[in-house]
Design a protein around this motif. Structure first.
Motif, PDB file in Angstrom:
ATOM      1  N   VAL A  38       0.867  -1.179   0.000  1.00  0.00           N
ATOM      2  CA  VAL A  38       0.000   0.000   0.000  1.00  0.00           C
ATOM      3  C   VAL A  38       0.901   1.224   0.000  1.00  0.00           C
ATOM      4  O   VAL A  38       1.884   1.274   0.748  1.00  0.00           O
ATOM      5  CB  VAL A  38      -0.907   0.033   1.254  1.00  0.00           C
ATOM      6  N   ARG A  39       0.562   2.194  -0.841  1.00  0.00           N
ATOM      7  CA  ARG A  39       1.305   3.455  -0.871  1.00  0.00           C
ATOM      8  C   ARG A  39       0.358   4.583  -0.486  1.00  0.00           C
ATOM      9  O   ARG A  39      -0.750   4.676  -1.004  1.00  0.00           O
ATOM     10  CB  ARG A  39       1.863   3.709  -2.261  1.00  0.00           C
ATOM     11  N   LYS A  40       0.805   5.431   0.431  1.00  0.00           N
ATOM     12  CA  LYS A  40       0.063   6.639   0.817  1.00  0.00           C
ATOM     13  C   LYS A  40       1.058   7.771   0.862  1.00  0.00           C
ATOM     14  O   LYS A  40       2.016   7.727   1.623  1.00  0.00           O
ATOM     15  CB  LYS A  40      -0.600   6.472   2.175  1.00  0.00           C
ATOM     16  N   ASP A  41       0.818   8.784   0.026  1.00  0.00           N
ATOM     17  CA  ASP A  41       1.751   9.896  -0.122  1.00  0.00           C
ATOM     18  C   ASP A  41       3.142   9.341  -0.435  1.00  0.00           C
ATOM     19  O   ASP A  41       3.287   8.603  -1.386  1.00  0.00           O
ATOM     20  CB  ASP A  41       1.726  10.803   1.107  1.00  0.00           C
ATOM     21  N   VAL A  65       8.785  -0.846   5.341  1.00  0.00           N
ATOM     22  CA  VAL A  65       8.329   0.538   5.199  1.00  0.00           C
ATOM     23  C   VAL A  65       9.391   1.316   4.429  1.00  0.00           C
ATOM     24  O   VAL A  65      10.561   1.293   4.800  1.00  0.00           O
ATOM     25  CB  VAL A  65       8.108   1.185   6.591  1.00  0.00           C
ATOM     26  N   PHE A  66       8.961   2.004   3.370  1.00  0.00           N
ATOM     27  CA  PHE A  66       9.880   2.776   2.547  1.00  0.00           C
ATOM     28  C   PHE A  66       9.360   4.192   2.367  1.00  0.00           C
ATOM     29  O   PHE A  66       8.158   4.400   2.196  1.00  0.00           O
ATOM     30  CB  PHE A  66      10.044   2.149   1.160  1.00  0.00           C
ATOM     31  N   ASN A  67      10.265   5.164   2.404  1.00  0.00           N
ATOM     32  CA  ASN A  67       9.961   6.534   2.020  1.00  0.00           C
ATOM     33  C   ASN A  67      10.420   6.659   0.572  1.00  0.00           C
ATOM     34  O   ASN A  67      11.610   6.824   0.303  1.00  0.00           O
ATOM     35  CB  ASN A  67      10.690   7.526   2.922  1.00  0.00           C
ATOM     36  N   ILE A  68       9.486   6.578  -0.376  1.00  0.00           N
ATOM     37  CA  ILE A  68       9.890   6.496  -1.779  1.00  0.00           C
ATOM     38  C   ILE A  68      10.302   7.835  -2.388  1.00  0.00           C
ATOM     39  O   ILE A  68      10.825   7.858  -3.491  1.00  0.00           O
ATOM     40  CB  ILE A  68       8.812   5.804  -2.633  1.00  0.00           C
ATOM     41  N   ARG A  69      10.094   8.927  -1.681  1.00  0.00           N
ATOM     42  CA  ARG A  69      10.667  10.199  -2.148  1.00  0.00           C
ATOM     43  C   ARG A  69      12.166  10.225  -1.896  1.00  0.00           C
ATOM     44  O   ARG A  69      12.928  10.713  -2.710  1.00  0.00           O
ATOM     45  CB  ARG A  69       9.995  11.382  -1.461  1.00  0.00           C
ATOM     46  N   GLN A  70      12.580   9.728  -0.736  1.00  0.00           N
ATOM     47  CA  GLN A  70      14.005   9.693  -0.405  1.00  0.00           C
ATOM     48  C   GLN A  70      14.690   8.466  -1.005  1.00  0.00           C
ATOM     49  O   GLN A  70      15.892   8.492  -1.249  1.00  0.00           O
ATOM     50  CB  GLN A  70      14.191   9.679   1.108  1.00  0.00           C
ATOM     51  N   ASP A  71      13.953   7.386  -1.177  1.00  0.00           N
ATOM     52  CA  ASP A  71      14.514   6.113  -1.624  1.00  0.00           C
ATOM     53  C   ASP A  71      13.622   5.514  -2.721  1.00  0.00           C
ATOM     54  O   ASP A  71      12.882   4.569  -2.483  1.00  0.00           O
ATOM     55  CB  ASP A  71      14.615   5.163  -0.416  1.00  0.00           C
ATOM     56  N   PRO A  72      13.665   6.056  -3.954  1.00  0.00           N
ATOM     57  CA  PRO A  72      12.751   5.598  -4.995  1.00  0.00           C
ATOM     58  C   PRO A  72      12.963   4.151  -5.426  1.00  0.00           C
ATOM     59  O   PRO A  72      12.062   3.536  -5.996  1.00  0.00           O
ATOM     60  CB  PRO A  72      13.007   6.558  -6.154  1.00  0.00           C
ATOM     61  N   PHE A  73      14.135   3.574  -5.147  1.00  0.00           N
ATOM     62  CA  PHE A  73      14.385   2.182  -5.518  1.00  0.00           C
ATOM     63  C   PHE A  73      14.063   1.209  -4.394  1.00  0.00           C
ATOM     64  O   PHE A  73      14.313   0.020  -4.507  1.00  0.00           O
ATOM     65  CB  PHE A  73      15.831   2.007  -5.979  1.00  0.00           C
ATOM     66  N   GLU A  74      13.527   1.729  -3.282  1.00  0.00           N
ATOM     67  CA  GLU A  74      13.105   0.926  -2.135  1.00  0.00           C
ATOM     68  C   GLU A  74      14.227   0.011  -1.649  1.00  0.00           C
ATOM     69  O   GLU A  74      14.052  -1.182  -1.465  1.00  0.00           O
ATOM     70  CB  GLU A  74      11.848   0.134  -2.482  1.00  0.00           C
TER      71      GLU A  74
END
Length: 84
Positions: A38-41, A65-74
Motif C-alpha cells: 500500500v502506498r500513501k503519499d 516501510v519505505f519513504n519512496i521520495r528519499q529512496d525511490p528504488f526501495e
C-alpha cells in the motif's frame, strides 16, 4: 442518475487533463488477488515480497516501510528490525 465511483474517488479531471493533481493519494498493489503493498503519499508498506515475477511469495510478519521520495528504488527499509 446517481454517480457511483468504483473506489469512492472521482479522478476524471486528472485523467482528462483538466487538473495536474490527482484526487487520489494512495495506491494498492496486488499480485493476482493478493494485496502486496500500500502506498500513501511518500510512504509505501510491503506486506509480502516476491522473488522475481514468477518467484514464490513470502508473507512478511512486519511490513517493510519505505519513504519512496528519499529512496525511490526501495533499498532501505525504514522499519526497525531484521529484513527477511
Amino acid at each position: 442518475m446517481k454517480r457511483n465511483y468504483i473506489d469512492g474517488v472521482n479522478n476524471l479531471d486528472y485523467w482528462t487533463g483538466k487538473t495536474d493533481k490527482s484526487a487520489r493519494n494512495f495506491m494498492l498493489y496486488y499480485a493476482e488477488s493478493h494485496l502486496q503493498a500500500v502506498r500513501k503519499d511518500q510512504w509505501k508498506l510491503h506486506f509480502a515480497s516476491r522473488d522475481g515475477y514468477y518467484g514464490p511469495t513470502t508473507h512478511l510478519e512486519v511490513p517493510w516501510v519505505f519513504n519512496i521520495r528519499q529512496d525511490p528504488f526501495e533499498s532501505y527499509d525504514q522499519a526497525p528490525g531484521p529484513r527477511a
